[in-house]
Design a protein around this motif. Sequence first.
Motif, PDB file in Angstrom:
ATOM      1  N   GLN A  72     -12.758  -2.366  -6.763  1.00 27.88           N
ATOM      2  CA  GLN A  72     -11.990  -1.460  -7.602  1.00 27.88           C
ATOM      3  C   GLN A  72     -12.256  -0.026  -7.193  1.00 27.88           C
ATOM      4  OE1 GLN A  72     -13.035  -2.248 -11.663  1.00 27.88           O
ATOM      5  NE2 GLN A  72     -12.059  -4.265 -11.711  1.00 27.88           N
ATOM      6  N   GLY A  73     -11.262   0.829  -7.455  1.00 29.02           N
ATOM      7  CA  GLY A  73     -11.446   2.260  -7.275  1.00 29.02           C
ATOM      8  C   GLY A  73     -11.864   2.652  -5.875  1.00 29.02           C
ATOM      9  N   PRO A  74     -12.908   3.507  -5.770  1.00 26.12           N
ATOM     10  CA  PRO A  74     -13.346   3.981  -4.446  1.00 26.12           C
ATOM     11  C   PRO A  74     -13.759   2.858  -3.493  1.00 26.12           C
ATOM     12  CG  PRO A  74     -14.302   5.324  -6.192  1.00 26.12           C
ATOM     13  CD  PRO A  74     -13.651   4.158  -6.860  1.00 26.12           C
ATOM     14  N   SER A  75     -14.326   1.769  -4.032  1.00 25.81           N
ATOM     15  CA  SER A  75     -14.707   0.651  -3.161  1.00 25.81           C
ATOM     16  C   SER A  75     -13.482   0.036  -2.507  1.00 25.81           C
ATOM     17  CB  SER A  75     -15.462  -0.408  -3.966  1.00 25.81           C
ATOM     18  OG  SER A  75     -16.646   0.119  -4.528  1.00 25.81           O
ATOM     19  N   LEU A  76     -12.404  -0.087  -3.255  1.00 27.46           N
ATOM     20  CA  LEU A  76     -11.170  -0.617  -2.682  1.00 27.46           C
ATOM     21  C   LEU A  76     -10.587   0.345  -1.658  1.00 27.46           C
ATOM     22  CD1 LEU A  76      -9.353  -3.117  -2.999  1.00 27.46           C
ATOM     23  CD2 LEU A  76      -7.992  -1.826  -4.636  1.00 27.46           C
ATOM     24  N   ASP A  77     -10.736   1.634  -1.879  1.00 23.90           N
ATOM     25  CA  ASP A  77     -10.265   2.625  -0.907  1.00 23.90           C
ATOM     26  C   ASP A  77     -11.019   2.494   0.417  1.00 23.90           C
ATOM     27  OD1 ASP A  77      -8.413   3.696  -2.663  1.00 23.90           O
ATOM     28  OD2 ASP A  77      -9.826   5.170  -3.467  1.00 23.90           O
ATOM     29  N   LEU A  78     -12.316   2.257   0.340  1.00 24.16           N
ATOM     30  CA  LEU A  78     -13.108   2.102   1.572  1.00 24.16           C
ATOM     31  C   LEU A  78     -12.686   0.863   2.347  1.00 24.16           C
ATOM     32  CD1 LEU A  78     -16.668   3.082   0.263  1.00 24.16           C
ATOM     33  CD2 LEU A  78     -15.130   4.457   1.680  1.00 24.16           C
ATOM     34  N   LEU A  79     -12.427  -0.234   1.639  1.00 23.14           N
ATOM     35  CA  LEU A  79     -11.956  -1.438   2.323  1.00 23.14           C
ATOM     36  C   LEU A  79     -10.584  -1.207   2.950  1.00 23.14           C
ATOM     37  CD1 LEU A  79     -13.023  -4.184  -0.255  1.00 23.14           C
ATOM     38  CD2 LEU A  79     -14.149  -3.577   1.885  1.00 23.14           C
ATOM     39  N   GLY A  80      -9.724  -0.470   2.248  1.00 28.63           N
ATOM     40  CA  GLY A  80      -8.421  -0.150   2.820  1.00 28.63           C
ATOM     41  C   GLY A  80      -8.522   0.727   4.046  1.00 28.63           C
ATOM     42  N   ARG A  81      -9.511   1.617   4.060  1.00 28.38           N
ATOM     43  CA  ARG A  81      -9.720   2.457   5.241  1.00 28.38           C
ATOM     44  C   ARG A  81     -10.131   1.605   6.443  1.00 28.38           C
ATOM     45  NH1 ARG A  81     -13.896   7.243   4.449  1.00 28.38           N
ATOM     46  NH2 ARG A  81     -12.391   7.618   2.762  1.00 28.38           N
ATOM     47  N   ASP A  82     -10.934   0.589   6.199  1.00 33.91           N
ATOM     48  CA  ASP A  82     -11.326  -0.303   7.298  1.00 33.91           C
ATOM     49  C   ASP A  82     -10.129  -1.054   7.865  1.00 33.91           C
ATOM     50  OD1 ASP A  82     -13.917   0.496   6.976  1.00 33.91           O
ATOM     51  OD2 ASP A  82     -14.487  -1.210   5.715  1.00 33.91           O
ATOM     52  N   LEU A  83      -9.150  -1.384   6.997  1.00 35.72           N
ATOM     53  CA  LEU A  83      -7.953  -2.101   7.438  1.00 35.72           C
ATOM     54  C   LEU A  83      -6.864  -1.168   7.934  1.00 35.72           C
ATOM     55  CD1 LEU A  83      -7.694  -4.799   4.612  1.00 35.72           C
ATOM     56  CD2 LEU A  83      -8.453  -5.131   6.966  1.00 35.72           C
ATOM     57  N   GLY A  84      -7.094   0.141   7.843  1.00 33.45           N
ATOM     58  CA  GLY A  84      -6.096   1.093   8.304  1.00 33.45           C
ATOM     59  C   GLY A  84      -4.923   1.247   7.361  1.00 33.45           C
ATOM     60  N   LEU A  85      -5.130   0.981   6.066  1.00 40.97           N
ATOM     61  CA  LEU A  85      -4.046   1.073   5.083  1.00 40.97           C
ATOM     62  C   LEU A  85      -4.580   1.837   3.879  1.00 40.97           C
ATOM     63  CD1 LEU A  85      -1.115   0.026   4.732  1.00 40.97           C
ATOM     64  CD2 LEU A  85      -2.053  -1.833   3.366  1.00 40.97           C
ATOM     65  N   ARG A  86      -4.154   3.077   3.732  1.00 43.00           N
ATOM     66  CA  ARG A  86      -4.667   3.897   2.649  1.00 43.00           C
ATOM     67  C   ARG A  86      -3.848   3.693   1.374  1.00 43.00           C
ATOM     68  NH1 ARG A  86      -1.931   8.450   1.270  1.00 43.00           N
ATOM     69  NH2 ARG A  86      -0.138   9.049   2.538  1.00 43.00           N
ATOM     70  N   ARG A  87      -4.400   4.121   0.262  1.00 48.15           N
ATOM     71  CA  ARG A  87      -3.716   4.033  -1.022  1.00 48.15           C
ATOM     72  C   ARG A  87      -2.588   5.066  -1.061  1.00 48.15           C
ATOM     73  NH1 ARG A  87      -5.863   2.367  -6.227  1.00 48.15           N
ATOM     74  NH2 ARG A  87      -7.922   2.281  -5.238  1.00 48.15           N
ATOM     75  N   ARG A  88      -1.395   4.618  -1.419  1.00 46.96           N
ATOM     76  CA  ARG A  88      -0.243   5.506  -1.454  1.00 46.96           C
ATOM     77  C   ARG A  88      -0.161   6.240  -2.792  1.00 46.96           C
ATOM     78  NH1 ARG A  88       4.538   1.414   0.053  1.00 46.96           N
ATOM     79  NH2 ARG A  88       3.762   0.607  -1.937  1.00 46.96           N
ATOM     80  N   GLU A  89       0.422   7.448  -2.742  1.00 50.76           N
ATOM     81  CA  GLU A  89       0.715   8.148  -3.981  1.00 50.76           C
ATOM     82  C   GLU A  89       1.997   7.581  -4.597  1.00 50.76           C
ATOM     83  OE1 GLU A  89       0.337   9.746  -1.106  1.00 50.76           O
ATOM     84  OE2 GLU A  89      -1.610  10.760  -1.291  1.00 50.76           O
ATOM     85  N   LEU A  90       2.152   7.802  -5.890  1.00 45.62           N
ATOM     86  CA  LEU A  90       3.371   7.396  -6.570  1.00 45.62           C
ATOM     87  C   LEU A  90       4.484   8.401  -6.305  1.00 45.62           C
ATOM     88  CD1 LEU A  90       1.944   6.270 -10.031  1.00 45.62           C
ATOM     89  CD2 LEU A  90       2.434   4.863  -8.034  1.00 45.62           C
ATOM     90  N   ARG A  91       5.706   8.005  -6.632  1.00 45.45           N
ATOM     91  CA  ARG A  91       6.831   8.924  -6.556  1.00 45.45           C
ATOM     92  C   ARG A  91       6.954   9.674  -7.880  1.00 45.45           C
ATOM     93  NH1 ARG A  91       9.148   4.461  -3.609  1.00 45.45           N
ATOM     94  NH2 ARG A  91       9.685   5.094  -1.488  1.00 45.45           N
TER      95      ARG A  91
END
Length: 441
Positions: free
Chosen positions: A77-96
């Motif tokens: 969750q949260g920052p931990s999920l962001d770090l895992l996404g960084r490893d996969l090369g897929l960052r968290r997107r902003e909303l519209r």
Amino acid sequence: MTSEERFGVTEDGFVVKGIDRIIADQQTRARAMFGDDVDLTSGSALRKVLDAAAFDTHELWRALESQYYGTFVTTAQGPSLDLLGRDLGLRRRELRARGTVFLTLANEEDDRRYALPQGTVLLTEPAADTPVLAFRSTRTALLSTEQRSTTVEAEAVTRGETGNIAAGTRLRLDPEWARHNLDLGAAEVQAVAQQSFQDGDIGESDAVYRARLLGVPRTVWTQEALLAQVLDVNGVRDAAVFDPLGGVEATRRTFGTFRYGSRAFSRDRQTGSPYFFDIVVAAEPGWPWNSGEALVPGVYDEVLAVVRQWRPVSIFPDVLAANQVDVGMRATLVVEAGHDEEAVKGAILDAVRASVNRLRLGHGVLHSDIVLSSRTVAGVVDVRNLRLRRFAPAFGQTSYGGGVYGGARELSVGENLDLAPDEIARFSVETSMADLQVVVA
């Protein structure tokens, strides 16, 4: 030691030691150190020190649990999920960014209604120090001599906080989009942001981000890897890859008759020889298909640019627009006395629209789903004689077995509306195919 007494990393996951167990263990160690007659009553000084240390120890256990589950995409969750996404090369997107726009009609013709469909592109006024921003309406707006003004919700085309425009910002119709999609004649439509647009600076939820990370393919060239890239393109509602030559072709005469090791089943494709496949793309309502039809980039060119970066040598895609099928309904609603009939009908149309517009390519509309969506509206007692309706596909570019072309038709009561693999359903609350009759219970 039994399984109930094991704490930390176990076969069933991470087991946190409870505060009661921590206190009991500390009291046991205190008796072993100071003797069995040590004062551990609630008012003793030693008991208070042990209780304070126990709470800190429990917080440490909870932190270890969070760190353990933060290493998995399914539980982070949260920052931990962001770090895992960084490893996969897929960052968290902003909303519209989203907000409401106030539309005003001028120079209109008498006895004529002007419909601005869902997906109408609105632009900010050009300025020297700020770029032009594009927004899309999320609902259809109807303007006429009797109703020269209305409000409509809109969202930014580009994700991020740049779409958080202030209230009172003047907007205008995209001239190229209007030229391709509208026939206003001498009429003019003026637009202004009724309230400040918000949420552009907020990242997508953990659930949405987690689903994207779980869908990241681990290979470079597969249908799944290609779809993951296409579905991430702005304006794409859904997509499907049709590869007629993929896999084993069991229909050939020689299939099952050749001898392994004696002769080849078929010659390998030589490097450099072309190979083609189809990508059927369903665009969001109102999104331009080709570039030049609006300031917003066209879906076709965006998808083609993404696929070019992923395709191997001499593999060529043919990007095609999906056949859009407008869906309607006819039913009799039994409503409790005291409810506003028009409000109930509007709520049902909104619920059905949300249900149908979530469907993917080739997924038919189930009669039971429409009944369930209608029954969830407050005040509705029963839905009787529900019949689904369909228009002919809006496009005729693809045909992969089952596309129906021709006039609209109405199905029988209880019959599901089946769609071909290249068709996608759309329900509009303004469609003339929605016929709801209300009966007071």
